[in-house]
Write a protein that holds these residues in place. Structure first.
Motif, PDB file in Angstrom:
ATOM      1  N   PRO A 120     -49.863 -44.443  24.451  1.00  0.00           N
ATOM      2  CA  PRO A 120     -49.408 -44.407  22.931  1.00  0.00           C
ATOM      3  C   PRO A 120     -49.732 -45.705  22.453  1.00  0.00           C
ATOM      4  CG  PRO A 120     -47.806 -43.424  24.215  1.00  0.00           C
ATOM      5  CD  PRO A 120     -48.865 -43.810  25.303  1.00  0.00           C
ATOM      6  N   GLY A 121     -49.977 -47.096  23.534  1.00  0.00           N
ATOM      7  CA  GLY A 121     -50.030 -48.182  22.864  1.00  0.00           C
ATOM      8  C   GLY A 121     -51.599 -48.794  22.931  1.00  0.00           C
ATOM      9  N   PHE A 122     -52.729 -47.683  23.246  1.00  0.00           N
ATOM     10  CA  PHE A 122     -53.996 -48.005  23.084  1.00  0.00           C
ATOM     11  C   PHE A 122     -54.408 -48.533  21.937  1.00  0.00           C
ATOM     12  CE2 PHE A 122     -58.167 -46.609  22.741  1.00  0.00           C
ATOM     13  CZ  PHE A 122     -58.808 -47.013  23.884  1.00  0.00           C
ATOM     14  N   LYS A 123     -54.135 -47.981  20.793  1.00  0.00           N
ATOM     15  CA  LYS A 123     -54.918 -48.509  19.783  1.00  0.00           C
ATOM     16  C   LYS A 123     -54.523 -50.152  19.395  1.00  0.00           C
ATOM     17  CE  LYS A 123     -55.101 -44.258  17.066  1.00  0.00           C
ATOM     18  NZ  LYS A 123     -54.474 -43.442  15.879  1.00  0.00           N
ATOM     19  N   VAL A 124     -53.244 -50.411  19.831  1.00  0.00           N
ATOM     20  CA  VAL A 124     -53.102 -51.977  19.331  1.00  0.00           C
ATOM     21  C   VAL A 124     -53.725 -52.972  19.895  1.00  0.00           C
ATOM     22  CG1 VAL A 124     -50.904 -51.133  18.503  1.00  0.00           C
ATOM     23  CG2 VAL A 124     -51.083 -51.984  20.949  1.00  0.00           C
ATOM     24  N   LEU A 125     -54.653 -52.531  21.173  1.00  0.00           N
ATOM     25  CA  LEU A 125     -55.396 -53.420  22.162  1.00  0.00           C
ATOM     26  C   LEU A 125     -56.540 -53.807  21.551  1.00  0.00           C
ATOM     27  CD1 LEU A 125     -54.747 -51.686  25.558  1.00  0.00           C
ATOM     28  CD2 LEU A 125     -53.405 -53.790  24.663  1.00  0.00           C
ATOM     29  N   PHE A 126     -57.150 -53.100  20.369  1.00  0.00           N
ATOM     30  CA  PHE A 126     -58.411 -53.109  19.836  1.00  0.00           C
ATOM     31  C   PHE A 126     -58.300 -53.461  18.265  1.00  0.00           C
ATOM     32  CE2 PHE A 126     -58.419 -50.472  23.521  1.00  0.00           C
ATOM     33  CZ  PHE A 126     -59.251 -51.258  24.417  1.00  0.00           C
ATOM     34  N   ASP A 127     -59.231 -54.268  17.930  1.00  0.00           N
ATOM     35  CA  ASP A 127     -59.552 -54.314  16.718  1.00  0.00           C
ATOM     36  C   ASP A 127     -60.492 -53.263  15.871  1.00  0.00           C
ATOM     37  OD1 ASP A 127     -58.338 -57.389  16.183  1.00  0.00           O
ATOM     38  OD2 ASP A 127     -59.648 -57.592  17.939  1.00  0.00           O
ATOM     39  N   ALA A 128     -61.003 -52.527  16.846  1.00  0.00           N
ATOM     40  CA  ALA A 128     -61.845 -51.501  16.488  1.00  0.00           C
ATOM     41  C   ALA A 128     -62.287 -50.418  17.379  1.00  0.00           C
ATOM     42  CB  ALA A 128     -63.277 -52.057  15.616  1.00  0.00           C
ATOM     43  N   ILE A 129     -62.101 -49.330  16.985  1.00  0.00           N
ATOM     44  CA  ILE A 129     -62.620 -48.025  17.830  1.00  0.00           C
ATOM     45  C   ILE A 129     -63.623 -47.232  17.442  1.00  0.00           C
ATOM     46  CG2 ILE A 129     -61.761 -46.017  19.089  1.00  0.00           C
ATOM     47  CD1 ILE A 129     -58.749 -47.280  19.148  1.00  0.00           C
ATOM     48  N   LEU A 130     -64.656 -47.374  17.814  1.00  0.00           N
ATOM     49  CA  LEU A 130     -65.884 -46.704  17.575  1.00  0.00           C
ATOM     50  C   LEU A 130     -66.214 -45.653  18.363  1.00  0.00           C
ATOM     51  CD1 LEU A 130     -66.408 -50.002  16.533  1.00  0.00           C
ATOM     52  CD2 LEU A 130     -68.492 -49.160  15.883  1.00  0.00           C
ATOM     53  N   THR A 131     -66.289 -44.513  17.896  1.00  0.00           N
ATOM     54  CA  THR A 131     -66.622 -43.119  18.616  1.00  0.00           C
ATOM     55  C   THR A 131     -68.142 -42.367  18.319  1.00  0.00           C
ATOM     56  OG1 THR A 131     -65.709 -41.502  16.945  1.00  0.00           O
ATOM     57  CG2 THR A 131     -64.200 -42.805  18.762  1.00  0.00           C
ATOM     58  N   SER A 132     -68.315 -41.641  18.882  1.00  0.00           N
ATOM     59  CA  SER A 132     -69.879 -40.837  18.689  1.00  0.00           C
ATOM     60  C   SER A 132     -69.996 -40.618  17.368  1.00  0.00           C
ATOM     61  CB  SER A 132     -69.964 -39.536  19.654  1.00  0.00           C
ATOM     62  OG  SER A 132     -68.760 -38.676  19.216  1.00  0.00           O
ATOM     63  N   GLU A 133     -68.897 -40.272  16.365  1.00  0.00           N
ATOM     64  CA  GLU A 133     -68.878 -40.024  15.024  1.00  0.00           C
ATOM     65  C   GLU A 133     -69.586 -41.079  14.100  1.00  0.00           C
ATOM     66  OE1 GLU A 133     -66.044 -37.082  16.883  1.00  0.00           O
ATOM     67  OE2 GLU A 133     -66.369 -39.419  16.931  1.00  0.00           O
ATOM     68  N   ASP A 134     -69.319 -42.352  14.680  1.00  0.00           N
ATOM     69  CA  ASP A 134     -69.895 -43.594  14.154  1.00  0.00           C
ATOM     70  C   ASP A 134     -71.185 -44.027  14.388  1.00  0.00           C
ATOM     71  OD1 ASP A 134     -67.234 -44.064  12.926  1.00  0.00           O
ATOM     72  OD2 ASP A 134     -66.808 -44.724  15.101  1.00  0.00           O
ATOM     73  N   PHE A 135     -71.891 -43.281  15.253  1.00  0.00           N
ATOM     74  CA  PHE A 135     -73.069 -43.845  15.499  1.00  0.00           C
ATOM     75  C   PHE A 135     -74.280 -42.649  15.075  1.00  0.00           C
ATOM     76  CE2 PHE A 135     -70.346 -44.848  19.065  1.00  0.00           C
ATOM     77  CZ  PHE A 135     -70.146 -46.198  18.735  1.00  0.00           C
ATOM     78  N   ASP A 136     -75.522 -43.191  14.852  1.00  0.00           N
ATOM     79  CA  ASP A 136     -76.666 -42.184  14.713  1.00  0.00           C
ATOM     80  C   ASP A 136     -77.312 -42.331  15.760  1.00  0.00           C
ATOM     81  OD1 ASP A 136     -76.024 -42.151  11.727  1.00  0.00           O
ATOM     82  OD2 ASP A 136     -77.293 -44.263  11.479  1.00  0.00           O
ATOM     83  N   ARG A 137     -77.511 -43.013  16.744  1.00  0.00           N
ATOM     84  CA  ARG A 137     -78.354 -42.900  17.933  1.00  0.00           C
ATOM     85  C   ARG A 137     -77.445 -43.298  19.160  1.00  0.00           C
ATOM     86  NH1 ARG A 137     -80.922 -45.381  14.130  1.00  0.00           N
ATOM     87  NH2 ARG A 137     -80.680 -47.548  14.933  1.00  0.00           N
ATOM     88  N   SER A 138     -77.584 -42.555  20.267  1.00  0.00           N
ATOM     89  CA  SER A 138     -76.705 -42.616  21.462  1.00  0.00           C
ATOM     90  C   SER A 138     -77.390 -43.552  22.300  1.00  0.00           C
ATOM     91  CB  SER A 138     -76.512 -41.114  22.265  1.00  0.00           C
ATOM     92  OG  SER A 138     -76.002 -40.171  21.401  1.00  0.00           O
ATOM     93  N   LYS A 139     -76.512 -44.419  23.369  1.00  0.00           N
ATOM     94  CA  LYS A 139     -77.030 -45.037  24.291  1.00  0.00           C
ATOM     95  C   LYS A 139     -78.282 -44.446  24.974  1.00  0.00           C
ATOM     96  CE  LYS A 139     -72.134 -46.945  24.739  1.00  0.00           C
ATOM     97  NZ  LYS A 139     -71.060 -46.926  25.470  1.00  0.00           N
TER      98      LYS A 139
END
Length: 218
Positions: A120-139
């Motif tokens: 539950p406390g995961f989100k507050v550790l980060f200023d941003a969370i980027l997932t696959s939905e945010d990218f046009d091209r994969s690693k």
């Protein structure tokens, strides 16, 4: 590098000690559909689901993708998402020095919802969370890390990437960022050519220690 302003973390094998669990899942899938290729679950580590499907579950196995995805979604809802040793302390020391933090993962939003339920406390550790939905091209394309840097207002030479997979390490390199390799998924010797420093976990790693290690790696 300049004094770094942003730390960009992959998720599995970097924030969470989940790779052994994925080996169990994909081991079962690979033995079912590709018994002729023992150990395939280790070869596909660090690849996106699309990359795995395109290479190993296309053609005659195309119709199986929906079933595999459903099984994977169910599995991820039951997984444990435990932090790599020392991770929370590292985040604390980075943020105390004004370093912004982001998760940059090929995981999708449904998987992340499972993460949020478990931690539950995961989100507050980060200023941003980027997932696959945010990218046009994969690693290994650098697109994901370039977008994360933009989101945090940092230049490439002000960012550090934390990765464990070969594709992720290559993405960090291609983004022209400092790269820390986590030897949680692949051997230290294997990731050394693609990373500036290598770690087995974050125990004892502080902001100052990280700066020193990166300076020595130049």
């Amino acid at each position: 590098m300049n004094k770094f302003k942003a730390a960009l973390f992959d998720l599995d094998g970097v924030v969470f000690d989940t790779e052994p669990q994925y080996s169990v899942f994909w081991g079962g899938i690979c033995r079912q559909y590709h018994p002729e290729h023992p150990g395939l679950e280790h070869e596909i580590k660090g690849q996106t689901l699309t990359q795995i499907y395109d290479r190993w579950f296309s053609g005659p196995l195309l119709a199986e993708q929906e079933s595999i995805t459903s099984r994977l979604n169910d599995y991820e809802q039951q997984m444990r998402y435990d932090y790599i040793a020392g991770f929370e302390a590292l985040i604390a020391t980075l943020r105390s020095h004004g370093v912004r933090t982001a998760v940059v993962t090929s995981s999708n939003i449904p998987k992340m919802e499972s993460v949020y339920r478990y931690q539950p406390g995961f989100k507050v550790l980060f200023d941003a969370i980027l997932t696959s939905e945010d990218f046009d091209r994969s690693k290994p394309d650098p697109d994901c890390y370039q977008k994360a840097a933009q989101r945090l207002g940092a230049q490439s030479d002000e960012c550090i990437v934390f990765e464990d997979s070969f594709n992720g390490l290559r993405a960090g390199r291609a983004a022209k960022m400092a790269v820390v390799g986590l030897a949680t998924t692949n051997a230290e010797e294997a990731i050394r050519p693609l990373s500036d420093i290598q770690l087995k976990d974050y125990e004892g790693l502080t902001f100052d220690r990280l700066q020193t290690l990166l300076s020595q790696a130049k």
